[in-house]
Design an enzyme around this catalytic site. Structure first.
Site, PDB file in Angstrom:
ATOM      1  CB  CYS A 122      -0.995  -0.003   1.153  1.00  0.00           C
ATOM      2  SG  CYS A 122      -0.246  -0.075   2.786  1.00  0.00           S
ATOM      3  CB  CYS A 130      -2.662  -4.168   0.774  1.00  0.00           C
ATOM      4  SG  CYS A 130      -3.052  -2.962   2.050  1.00  0.00           S
ATOM      5  CE  LYS A 195      -3.579  -4.395   8.168  1.00  0.00           C
ATOM      6  NZ  LYS A 195      -2.443  -4.043   7.312  1.00  0.00           N
ATOM      7  NE  ARG A 205      -5.520   2.775   6.083  1.00  0.00           N
ATOM      8  CZ  ARG A 205      -6.698   2.176   6.041  1.00  0.00           C
ATOM      9  NH1 ARG A 205      -7.770   2.874   5.687  1.00  0.00           N
ATOM     10  NH2 ARG A 205      -6.803   0.904   6.334  1.00  0.00           N
ATOM     11  CD  GLU A 233      -7.509 -14.545   7.377  1.00  0.00           C
ATOM     12  OE1 GLU A 233      -6.352 -14.970   7.257  1.00  0.00           O
ATOM     13  OE2 GLU A 233      -8.107 -13.965   6.464  1.00  0.00           O
ATOM     14  CE  LYS A 248      -2.186  -3.046  11.725  1.00  0.00           C
ATOM     15  NZ  LYS A 248      -1.527  -2.920  10.456  1.00  0.00           N
TER      16      LYS A 248
HETATM   17  C1  PBG Z   1      -0.454  -2.018   5.818  1.00  0.00           C
HETATM   18  C2  PBG Z   1      -0.413  -1.624   7.240  1.00  0.00           C
HETATM   19  C3  PBG Z   1      -1.262  -0.749   7.900  1.00  0.00           C
HETATM   20  C4  PBG Z   1      -0.839  -0.689   9.219  1.00  0.00           C
HETATM   21  C5  PBG Z   1       0.288  -1.510   9.327  1.00  0.00           C
HETATM   22  N1  PBG Z   1       0.512  -2.095   8.091  1.00  0.00           N
HETATM   23  C6  PBG Z   1      -2.362   0.100   7.407  1.00  0.00           C
HETATM   24  C7  PBG Z   1      -3.510  -0.447   6.721  1.00  0.00           C
HETATM   25  O1  PBG Z   1      -3.764  -1.645   6.675  1.00  0.00           O
HETATM   26  O2  PBG Z   1      -4.219   0.392   6.149  1.00  0.00           O
HETATM   27  C8  PBG Z   1      -1.480   0.116  10.285  1.00  0.00           C
HETATM   28  C9  PBG Z   1      -0.672   0.337  11.510  1.00  0.00           C
HETATM   29  C10 PBG Z   1      -1.172   1.426  12.384  1.00  0.00           C
HETATM   30  O3  PBG Z   1      -2.280   1.965  12.222  1.00  0.00           O
HETATM   31  O4  PBG Z   1      -0.417   1.780  13.293  1.00  0.00           O
HETATM   32  N2  PBG Z   1       0.788  -1.951   5.218  1.00  0.00           N
END
Ligand code: PBG
Length: 324
Positions: A122, A130, A195, A205, A233, A248
């Site tokens: 991403c 992503c 996630k 972001r 998952e 997460k």
């Molecule tokens: C995707 C990724 C994200 C986060 C970690 N890896 C963002 C998303 O999925 O949009 C978020 C981590 C955070 O909010 O601290 N590469």
């Protein structure tokens, strides 16, 4: 065990009693410290929605890595923002890419801290999704190859562990196969296994300049309403060869952390994401809660739920406070 024979307050009367019966420990050993790397030199750009967190050029990342090592933090997690983004995320696996350069520099100058790399597209795609887009959708199997190639390029640069976060089906198997074929069978995979499609990623972001240009991530990240699906998952990622599993975000998903701890016997990580960090910081700035206490309480709660390790933007602050 009934009142008045049993009085729970007896063992709360002073700090020595409280210390002796404390069930959960939080130490610097449990922390993973995320850093954002940007092109350029001598750049340290504050992220508005994450007070105290910066976009750092490689020279500054190396310095911060040294500070983290001195504070006793065992591992960093690196996110990169490339010079240019394109449709196919070429910056993600480039030998001279931002992460590859940062890893090489850190390993050369601060070899005794683990460098973990986020493996996702991403930050590198012009559309901010992503994975690779095919007919207006993120194409799972096309993305797998690119993710594997990216992971191998990180390992070649010297990464100690890779952490795929794209939520593509089969991504752990694809990375494991790619790494093994390239001779990196000793490099572990920390799988973002459960996630969720979370609004708590908002500040990240901004930090990673990775908001999707169209649509959202609900076609690949999990529905916050689901718990059994998290187990499915994680089961897949374990079968595909994950070495560490992750849940997460963390605090809104403590029940998932607890279930994962009970149902799987792999080391478990939880990611206290940007929005969780930002909420505490913002409330503290308003004077609405005690920021340091809330920081410790949130991390202790995540450990109590079952996390063995926590990825947190508070890592350096916690390490400093614990070392006092
Ligand atoms: C995707 C990724 C994200 C986060 C970690 N890896 C963002 C998303 O999925 O949009 C978020 C981590 C955070 O909010 O601290 N590469």
């Amino acid at each position: 065990m009934n009142f008045p024979e049993y009085r729970p307050r007896r063992l709360r009367r002073n700090e020595n009693f409280r210390r002796m019966i404390r069930e959960t420990a939080l130490s610097v050993d449990h922390l993973i410290y995320p850093l954002f790397v940007v092109p350029g030199q001598k750049t340290k750009k504050p992220i508005d929605s994450m007070p105290g967190v910066f976009q750092l050029s490689v020279d500054h990342v190396v310095r911060e890595a040294g500070r983290a090592r001195d504070l006793g933090i065992p591992a960093l997690l690196l996110f990169g923002i490339p010079e240019e983004k394109d449709e196919i995320a070429s910056g993600a696996m480039a030998e001279g890419g931002i992460i590859q350069r940062a890893v090489r520099e850190i390993k050369a100058k601060v070899p005794d801290i683990l460098v973990v790399t986020d493996v996702c597209l991403c930050e590198y795609t012009s559309h901010g999704h992503c994975g690779m887009i095919e007919k207006g959708e993120v194409d799972n199997d096309m993305t797998l190859e690119v993710l594997a190639e990216t992971a191998v390029s990180h390992a070649k640069a010297g990464a100690d562990m890779v952490a795929p976060s794209a939520m593509m089906d089969g991504q752990i198997a694809a990375l494991r196969e790619g790494l093994d074929e390239a001779g990196f069978e000793a490099i572990p995979i920390m799988a973002y296994a459960a996630k969720y499609a979370s609004s708590f990623y908002g500040p990240f972001r901004e930090a990673a300049e990775s908001a999707p240009a169209f649509g959202d991530r609900r076609a690949y990240q999990m529905d916050p309403a689901n718990s059994d699906e998290a187990i499915r998952e994680i089961t897949l990622d374990v079968a595909e060869g994950a070495d560490i599993i992750m849940v997460k975000p963390a605090m809104p998903y403590l029940d998932i952390i607890r279930r994962a701890k009970e149902e799987f016997d792999l080391p478990l990580a939880a990611y206290q994401v940007s929005g969780e960090f930002a909420m505490i910081k913002a409330a503290a700035q308003m004077g609405w809660l005690d920021g340091e206490k809330a920081m410790f309480e949130s991390l202790t709660a995540i450990r109590r739920a079952g996390a063995d390790m926590i990825i947190t933007y508070f890592a350096a602050d916690v390490a400093k406070a614990l070392g006092k």
